[in-house]
Design a protein around this motif. Structure first.
Motif, PDB file in Angstrom:
ATOM      1  N   THR A 120      26.012 -21.437 -11.973  1.00 46.55           N
ATOM      2  CA  THR A 120      25.595 -20.735 -10.756  1.00 46.55           C
ATOM      3  C   THR A 120      25.112 -19.351 -11.134  1.00 46.55           C
ATOM      4  OG1 THR A 120      27.220 -21.929  -9.414  1.00 46.55           O
ATOM      5  CG2 THR A 120      26.320 -19.895  -8.499  1.00 46.55           C
ATOM      6  N   TYR A 121      23.951 -18.976 -10.600  1.00 48.36           N
ATOM      7  CA  TYR A 121      23.369 -17.663 -10.885  1.00 48.36           C
ATOM      8  C   TYR A 121      23.446 -16.802  -9.629  1.00 48.36           C
ATOM      9  CZ  TYR A 121      21.348 -19.359 -15.278  1.00 48.36           C
ATOM     10  OH  TYR A 121      21.161 -19.862 -16.545  1.00 48.36           O
ATOM     11  N   ASN A 122      23.978 -15.590  -9.794  1.00 43.94           N
ATOM     12  CA  ASN A 122      23.878 -14.557  -8.780  1.00 43.94           C
ATOM     13  C   ASN A 122      22.835 -13.561  -9.254  1.00 43.94           C
ATOM     14  OD1 ASN A 122      26.130 -15.000  -6.687  1.00 43.94           O
ATOM     15  ND2 ASN A 122      27.186 -15.276  -8.628  1.00 43.94           N
ATOM     16  N   VAL A 123      21.804 -13.380  -8.454  1.00 39.03           N
ATOM     17  CA  VAL A 123      20.620 -12.619  -8.865  1.00 39.03           C
ATOM     18  C   VAL A 123      20.516 -11.361  -8.016  1.00 39.03           C
ATOM     19  CG1 VAL A 123      18.137 -12.714  -9.260  1.00 39.03           C
ATOM     20  CG2 VAL A 123      19.508 -14.814  -9.405  1.00 39.03           C
ATOM     21  N   ASN A 124      20.276 -10.258  -8.675  1.00 40.24           N
ATOM     22  CA  ASN A 124      20.072  -8.982  -7.984  1.00 40.24           C
ATOM     23  C   ASN A 124      18.706  -8.423  -8.365  1.00 40.24           C
ATOM     24  OD1 ASN A 124      20.856  -5.612  -8.417  1.00 40.24           O
ATOM     25  ND2 ASN A 124      20.846  -6.579  -6.425  1.00 40.24           N
ATOM     26  N   VAL A 125      17.894  -8.114  -7.339  1.00 44.95           N
ATOM     27  CA  VAL A 125      16.584  -7.500  -7.536  1.00 44.95           C
ATOM     28  C   VAL A 125      16.617  -6.145  -6.841  1.00 44.95           C
ATOM     29  CG1 VAL A 125      14.103  -7.703  -7.160  1.00 44.95           C
ATOM     30  CG2 VAL A 125      15.461  -9.755  -7.614  1.00 44.95           C
ATOM     31  N   ALA A 126      16.432  -5.081  -7.608  1.00 45.81           N
ATOM     32  CA  ALA A 126      16.532  -3.735  -7.045  1.00 45.81           C
ATOM     33  C   ALA A 126      15.374  -3.421  -6.118  1.00 45.81           C
ATOM     34  CB  ALA A 126      16.609  -2.702  -8.166  1.00 45.81           C
ATOM     35  N   ALA A 127      14.141  -3.802  -6.522  1.00 46.16           N
ATOM     36  CA  ALA A 127      12.972  -3.428  -5.721  1.00 46.16           C
ATOM     37  C   ALA A 127      11.776  -4.255  -6.158  1.00 46.16           C
ATOM     38  CB  ALA A 127      12.655  -1.939  -5.868  1.00 46.16           C
ATOM     39  N   LEU A 128      10.756  -4.241  -5.301  1.00 42.90           N
ATOM     40  CA  LEU A 128       9.462  -4.825  -5.623  1.00 42.90           C
ATOM     41  C   LEU A 128       8.483  -3.701  -5.937  1.00 42.90           C
ATOM     42  CD1 LEU A 128       8.872  -7.687  -3.011  1.00 42.90           C
ATOM     43  CD2 LEU A 128       9.218  -7.934  -5.461  1.00 42.90           C
ATOM     44  N   ALA A 129       7.746  -3.843  -7.032  1.00 44.38           N
ATOM     45  CA  ALA A 129       6.756  -2.850  -7.430  1.00 44.38           C
ATOM     46  C   ALA A 129       5.454  -3.088  -6.670  1.00 44.38           C
ATOM     47  CB  ALA A 129       6.516  -2.920  -8.936  1.00 44.38           C
ATOM     48  N   PRO A 130       4.568  -2.083  -6.638  1.00 43.11           N
ATOM     49  CA  PRO A 130       3.293  -2.258  -5.927  1.00 43.11           C
ATOM     50  C   PRO A 130       2.440  -3.415  -6.440  1.00 43.11           C
ATOM     51  CG  PRO A 130       3.691   0.058  -6.380  1.00 43.11           C
ATOM     52  CD  PRO A 130       4.752  -0.701  -7.100  1.00 43.11           C
ATOM     53  N   LEU A 145       0.830  -1.206   0.000  1.00 42.02           N
ATOM     54  CA  LEU A 145       0.000   0.000   0.000  1.00 42.02           C
ATOM     55  C   LEU A 145       0.856   1.244   0.000  1.00 42.02           C
ATOM     56  CD1 LEU A 145      -2.819   1.390   0.375  1.00 42.02           C
ATOM     57  CD2 LEU A 145      -2.405   1.227   2.838  1.00 42.02           C
ATOM     58  N   ARG A 146       1.870   1.244   0.841  1.00 40.35           N
ATOM     59  CA  ARG A 146       2.745   2.419   0.889  1.00 40.35           C
ATOM     60  C   ARG A 146       3.525   2.572  -0.405  1.00 40.35           C
ATOM     61  NH1 ARG A 146       6.856   3.859   5.872  1.00 40.35           N
ATOM     62  NH2 ARG A 146       6.881   6.103   5.547  1.00 40.35           N
ATOM     63  N   ALA A 147       3.963   1.443  -0.979  1.00 41.92           N
ATOM     64  CA  ALA A 147       4.682   1.516  -2.246  1.00 41.92           C
ATOM     65  C   ALA A 147       3.795   2.040  -3.367  1.00 41.92           C
ATOM     66  CB  ALA A 147       5.228   0.132  -2.611  1.00 41.92           C
ATOM     67  N   ARG A 148       2.513   1.723  -3.309  1.00 41.12           N
ATOM     68  CA  ARG A 148       1.588   2.184  -4.351  1.00 41.12           C
ATOM     69  C   ARG A 148       1.474   3.700  -4.360  1.00 41.12           C
ATOM     70  NH1 ARG A 148      -2.464   0.288  -7.504  1.00 41.12           N
ATOM     71  NH2 ARG A 148      -4.213   1.659  -7.917  1.00 41.12           N
ATOM     72  N   TYR A 149       1.529   4.305  -3.190  1.00 36.72           N
ATOM     73  CA  TYR A 149       1.337   5.755  -3.112  1.00 36.72           C
ATOM     74  C   TYR A 149       2.636   6.532  -2.917  1.00 36.72           C
ATOM     75  CZ  TYR A 149      -3.635   4.815  -2.740  1.00 36.72           C
ATOM     76  OH  TYR A 149      -4.933   4.401  -3.003  1.00 36.72           O
ATOM     77  N   GLN A 150       3.720   5.828  -2.531  1.00 38.53           N
ATOM     78  CA  GLN A 150       4.954   6.559  -2.269  1.00 38.53           C
ATOM     79  C   GLN A 150       6.138   6.057  -3.081  1.00 38.53           C
ATOM     80  OE1 GLN A 150       5.972   7.088   1.828  1.00 38.53           O
ATOM     81  NE2 GLN A 150       3.881   7.473   2.467  1.00 38.53           N
ATOM     82  N   GLY A 151       6.014   4.945  -3.745  1.00 30.71           N
ATOM     83  CA  GLY A 151       7.146   4.449  -4.530  1.00 30.71           C
ATOM     84  C   GLY A 151       7.216   2.947  -4.498  1.00 30.71           C
ATOM     85  N   ARG A 152       8.407   2.410  -4.307  1.00 34.27           N
ATOM     86  CA  ARG A 152       8.618   0.974  -4.381  1.00 34.27           C
ATOM     87  C   ARG A 152       9.260   0.464  -3.103  1.00 34.27           C
ATOM     88  NH1 ARG A 152      13.769   0.756  -8.556  1.00 34.27           N
ATOM     89  NH2 ARG A 152      15.181   2.009  -7.292  1.00 34.27           N
ATOM     90  N   ILE A 153       9.311  -0.869  -2.982  1.00 35.94           N
ATOM     91  CA  ILE A 153       9.928  -1.514  -1.828  1.00 35.94           C
ATOM     92  C   ILE A 153      11.348  -1.906  -2.214  1.00 35.94           C
ATOM     93  CG2 ILE A 153       9.766  -3.403  -0.195  1.00 35.94           C
ATOM     94  CD1 ILE A 153       6.819  -3.599  -0.845  1.00 35.94           C
TER      95      ILE A 153
END
Length: 367
Positions: free
Chosen positions: A161-171, A136-144
């Motif tokens: 072997t995979y090294n995975v980077n995720v910058a953020a979660l969207a709303p 909810l906060r990400a929807r109105y203020q940005g991302r997680i």
């Protein structure tokens, strides 16, 4: 004895509910004051209004309840036991057949009920409400997101072997800023993949507008190949819960999600000490309600002067605060010293239980 148990259960339950409601109201006010500067700001999909702020704060209440329930049990039980002792009602109950053993068993049953409630709130209600609050906060203020680089995960597949980077979660639950670094069994880079957005599919992830860079070393001369794929299917066992654990606080995840993430880390040769300690803390934390009622029972065997009940309740509050401080300190020290996770999580509860039983035994024998 049924009448006595009913009396004690009713008094303790009403006192605990009153204390918990008071704490929740106080934390609701503090959270509301902290959230006021964000009201009216435009971000995400719409303007963050007062109604959204109140909903966000309300969704945080289950997590506060999970954190505060044991200390509310302690304060409420101490108040009831001290009041019964002050008014000599507990003396009458003792002459009616409520011996020390029966009193301990009666409060232990009540403690088990509070422990079950704490487990249900912490493992089901609190994670779902906290995730909804963050989205909810990400929807109105940005991302997680966490930090500037996001979350890092690792997975082994066959010979790579995979090294995975995720910058953020969207709303909407999708991932932003995804990067995959593929290496062979000798540690040499095979390919890198970047995608501005990825979603969770049935058999893995679906990377949208992915840019793949492959390093070809099998030919006479090394080559670098670039290509763009509109939708790239990447098979993986990294679930949404694992990404949430990496991006959100581990103490706000369910026990099952933490266990699965620990298994994932161990399978990929990564350290899991911090998450193992948090997992065992999630397991033992509901049992702290049993520790709280055991700590409160000795107050029923004290003699009170007029108006002296307040000081004893205050002492009980300090004991409860010291228990939670010691619990947190043990967690940090155990992580630094690589202690056994289960012992790190269980030691404060065992220590305070022994002290409480010792005080209870001494008061019974002395009086």
């Amino acid at each position: 004895m049924k009448t006595i148990r009913r009396l004690i259960y009713r008094e303790v339950l009403s006192a605990v509910v009153f204390v918990a409601a008071g704490f929740l109201a106080l934390f609701f006010f503090f959270d509301f004051v902290d959230e006021l500067p964000n009201v009216g700001k435009a971000g995400g999909f719409a303007t963050y209004r007062l109604t959204q702020a109140l909903l966000y704060i309300t969704l945080l209440m289950p997590n506060h309840l999970y954190e505060l329930l044991p200390i509310a049990v302690l304060i409420g039980t101490i108040f009831v036991m001290a009041r019964l002792a002050q008014s000599s009602e507990y003396t009458i109950l003792r002459t009616s057949g409520l011996g020390p053993g029966r009193a301990l068993r009666t409060l232990m049953v009540l403690g088990l009920a509070f422990a079950a409630l704490t487990f249900a709130v912490g493992d089901y209600l609190s994670p779902a409400a906290d995730k909804a609050a963050q989205l909810l906060r990400a929807r109105y203020q940005g991302r997680i997101s966490i930090g500037q680089t996001g979350a890092w995960l690792k997975e082994r597949q066959a010979q790579t072997t995979y090294n995975v980077n995720v910058a953020a979660l969207a709303p909407d639950g999708s991932m932003q800023g995804v990067r995959l670094f593929e290496a062979d069994d000798r540690g040499r880079m095979v390919s890198t993949t970047t995608a501005p957005r990825a979603v969770f599919g049935v058999d893995g992830w679906v990377l949208e507008d992915a840019e793949v860079t492959s390093f070809l070393t099998s030919g006479p001369a090394p080559q670098v190949e670039h290509r763009t794929v509109a939708e790239l299917q990447w098979p993986t066992r990294i679930t949404p819960e694992m990404v949430s654990v990496a991006l959100l606080k581990p103490d706000r995840m369910s026990t099952v999600a933490l266990f699965e993430y620990i298994q994932h880390l161990e399978e990929n040769g990564q350290t899991s000490q911090r998450y193992e300690i948090e997992f065992w803390r999630k397991v033992f934390y509901p049992l702290s309600c049993l520790v709280m009622v055991v700590m409160a029972l000795p107050f029923a065997y004290l003699h009170f002067r007029a108006g002296g009940i307040t000081s004893y309740v205050f002492v009980g509050v300090l004991i409860g605060i010291s228990f939670f401080l010691l619990n947190n300190v043990f967690g940090y020290i155990g992580n630094l010293r690589s202690w056994w996770p289960w012992l790190t999580a269980a030691a404060p509860g065992l220590l305070y239980s022994l002290l409480s039983l010792g005080a209870f035994t001494w008061l019974v024998l002395r009086r």
